[in-house]
Design a protein around this motif. Sequence first.
Motif, PDB file in Angstrom:
ATOM      1  N   GLY A 227      -9.129   0.748  -4.748  1.00 59.53           N
ATOM      2  CA  GLY A 227      -8.655   0.305  -3.437  1.00 59.53           C
ATOM      3  C   GLY A 227      -9.626   0.828  -2.391  1.00 59.53           C
ATOM      4  O   GLY A 227      -9.954   2.023  -2.404  1.00 59.53           O
TER       5      GLY A 227
ATOM      6  N   SER B 222      -4.387  -4.821   8.442  1.00 61.99           N
ATOM      7  CA  SER B 222      -3.075  -5.165   9.027  1.00 61.99           C
ATOM      8  C   SER B 222      -3.106  -5.650  10.465  1.00 61.99           C
ATOM      9  O   SER B 222      -2.285  -6.485  10.850  1.00 61.99           O
ATOM     10  CB  SER B 222      -2.120  -3.971   8.922  1.00 61.99           C
ATOM     11  OG  SER B 222      -1.550  -3.933   7.641  1.00 61.99           O
TER      12      SER B 222
ATOM     13  N   LYS C  41      -7.908   5.174  -4.685  1.00 62.11           N
ATOM     14  CA  LYS C  41      -7.930   4.545  -3.349  1.00 62.11           C
ATOM     15  C   LYS C  41      -8.828   5.397  -2.464  1.00 62.11           C
ATOM     16  O   LYS C  41      -8.578   6.593  -2.292  1.00 62.11           O
ATOM     17  CB  LYS C  41      -6.509   4.460  -2.782  1.00 62.11           C
ATOM     18  CG  LYS C  41      -6.435   3.864  -1.370  1.00 62.11           C
ATOM     19  CD  LYS C  41      -4.997   3.544  -0.993  1.00 62.11           C
ATOM     20  CE  LYS C  41      -4.852   3.032   0.426  1.00 62.11           C
ATOM     21  NZ  LYS C  41      -4.811   4.095   1.432  1.00 62.11           N
TER      22      LYS C  41
ATOM     23  N   HIS D 282     -10.195   1.162   1.639  1.00 64.56           N
ATOM     24  CA  HIS D 282      -9.792   1.045   3.041  1.00 64.56           C
ATOM     25  C   HIS D 282     -11.089   0.989   3.849  1.00 64.56           C
ATOM     26  O   HIS D 282     -11.901   1.919   3.768  1.00 64.56           O
ATOM     27  CB  HIS D 282      -8.915   2.275   3.400  1.00 64.56           C
ATOM     28  CG  HIS D 282      -8.477   2.315   4.822  1.00 64.56           C
ATOM     29  ND1 HIS D 282      -7.737   3.356   5.328  1.00 64.56           N
ATOM     30  CD2 HIS D 282      -8.665   1.456   5.849  1.00 64.56           C
ATOM     31  CE1 HIS D 282      -7.486   3.131   6.613  1.00 64.56           C
ATOM     32  NE2 HIS D 282      -8.040   1.991   6.950  1.00 64.56           N
TER      33      HIS D 282
ATOM     34  N   ALA E 103       0.837  -1.206   0.000  1.00 63.02           N
ATOM     35  CA  ALA E 103       0.000   0.000   0.000  1.00 63.02           C
ATOM     36  C   ALA E 103       0.873   1.259   0.000  1.00 63.02           C
ATOM     37  O   ALA E 103       2.041   1.213   0.408  1.00 63.02           O
ATOM     38  CB  ALA E 103      -0.900   0.003   1.241  1.00 63.02           C
TER      39      ALA E 103
ATOM     40  N   ASN F  51      -8.312  -3.141   1.726  1.00 69.97           N
ATOM     41  CA  ASN F  51      -7.232  -2.570   2.541  1.00 69.97           C
ATOM     42  C   ASN F  51      -7.755  -2.302   3.956  1.00 69.97           C
ATOM     43  O   ASN F  51      -8.944  -2.113   4.156  1.00 69.97           O
ATOM     44  CB  ASN F  51      -6.741  -1.268   1.869  1.00 69.97           C
ATOM     45  CG  ASN F  51      -5.738  -0.520   2.706  1.00 69.97           C
ATOM     46  OD1 ASN F  51      -5.962   0.642   3.070  1.00 69.97           O
ATOM     47  ND2 ASN F  51      -4.640  -1.151   3.039  1.00 69.97           N
TER      48      ASN F  51
ATOM     49  N   VAL G 136      -5.565  -7.675  -2.389  1.00 74.47           N
ATOM     50  CA  VAL G 136      -5.471  -6.978  -1.098  1.00 74.47           C
ATOM     51  C   VAL G 136      -4.220  -6.114  -1.085  1.00 74.47           C
ATOM     52  O   VAL G 136      -3.253  -6.364  -1.807  1.00 74.47           O
ATOM     53  CB  VAL G 136      -5.421  -7.953   0.103  1.00 74.47           C
ATOM     54  CG1 VAL G 136      -6.688  -8.758   0.204  1.00 74.47           C
ATOM     55  CG2 VAL G 136      -4.221  -8.864   0.011  1.00 74.47           C
ATOM     56  N   MET G 137      -4.276  -5.109  -0.223  1.00 80.07           N
ATOM     57  CA  MET G 137      -3.199  -4.131  -0.142  1.00 80.07           C
ATOM     58  C   MET G 137      -2.814  -3.971   1.328  1.00 80.07           C
ATOM     59  O   MET G 137      -3.678  -3.771   2.174  1.00 80.07           O
ATOM     60  CB  MET G 137      -3.803  -2.833  -0.681  1.00 80.07           C
ATOM     61  CG  MET G 137      -2.925  -1.659  -0.722  1.00 80.07           C
ATOM     62  SD  MET G 137      -3.931  -0.243  -1.220  1.00 80.07           S
ATOM     63  CE  MET G 137      -3.482  -0.112  -2.931  1.00 80.07           C
ATOM     64  N   LEU G 138      -1.520  -4.138   1.638  1.00 87.12           N
ATOM     65  CA  LEU G 138      -1.068  -4.056   3.035  1.00 87.12           C
ATOM     66  C   LEU G 138      -0.178  -2.844   3.242  1.00 87.12           C
ATOM     67  O   LEU G 138       0.778  -2.646   2.488  1.00 87.12           O
ATOM     68  CB  LEU G 138      -0.240  -5.280   3.427  1.00 87.12           C
ATOM     69  CG  LEU G 138      -0.773  -6.669   3.127  1.00 87.12           C
ATOM     70  CD1 LEU G 138       0.172  -7.710   3.716  1.00 87.12           C
ATOM     71  CD2 LEU G 138      -2.167  -6.851   3.687  1.00 87.12           C
TER      72      LEU G 138
END
Length: 333
Positions: free
Chosen positions: A175, A211, A149, A177, A10, A208, A232-234
């Motif tokens: 994206g 974490s 995003k 979140h 990310a 997203n 997925v985005m970390l």
Amino acid sequence: MDFTGKNILAPMVKAGTLPLRLLALRYGADLVYCEELIDWKLLRSVRRENSMLGTVDFIDESDGSVVFRTCSSETSQVVLQLGTCNAERALLVAKKLENDVAAIDINMGCPKEFSIKGGMGAALLSQPEKVRTIITTLVNGCKIPITAKIRLLREHKETLAFCKMLEECGVSAIGIHGRLKEQRPRHANNNGAIAAVARELKVPVIANGGSMEISCFEDINKFRAACGVSSVMLARAALWNVSIFRKEGILPLDNVIIEYLKLAVKYDCTVGTSKYCVQSMLRELQESPRGKAFLAAQSLHAICSLWDLGDFCSNIQEERRKMSGAVSNGKAE
Ligand code: FNR
């Protein structure tokens, strides 16, 4: 470019520079987003091919600082994240960088005062018409994919309407979140809300915000399943230990720090950025004797010495000094 089935680094201000991105790719990330870069900073920068480092640099000539540094080994996988509130400026930047990056993402989720006051980041979530203009201008004017995003809006139907608008404008991925713009990282991520939106879209959704629940590779797949998406985005999980992207399993933190520092030296990263990244990796280990010595370190060489890379750092820096001496004496090829 296909945004389905991807594990992605990310965007992270200060952290998402070339060394972390290259390390994420080495450990198995499919795509890497750079830190958010503000449109006017890139606009006034000058593109330079840096033969000494093998990089392409966008330099702010007012102070010589590097605004964006990239290299050919990441070109097909790096996404440039832009902070913008203006379609013309965004397009000028996009045209300037479209041969050096794989895609361009517009930040529509940052809740920081700097972004909101500038009409950027999460401020765009309440300005769909402006977003429509920015995205349409970029999609029509650029040869590379455009993504966005966002954060969740208060109601499902609002998030869905915003995403449908992005989809209509031709974004290649969104994206999401799973928090509202008022929520902080300690609040639970709303995976179900991401799933509910993703179900109703054709465009790939990149989930997203997971974490806090991700500490090994299998957790990435659990997060993917919980959000009903394929990509997925970390951010934080990758910052804490970027080998999280390894299918074979996470590596001991010291190994990761050593590999990060080697890349930081190789790509002449600033001490500020390198220190910030290593500090984020160390977390509670900052209290250890080495952690305390690390906090006191003032140079990249001093940091490297703590992981037995002092000679490695001096040799590369010395070689570079000789090369730049040769260049300024006109001896280099
Ligand atoms: C971020 N985040 C962020 N988001 C963004 O769109 N552009 C950016 O430049 C940044 N910068 C940034 C820096 C740092 C240090 C952190 C921790 C976060 C937000 C980030 O991309 C992500 O949306 C959130 O951190 C939630 O995802 P995780 O951390 O749960 O994977």
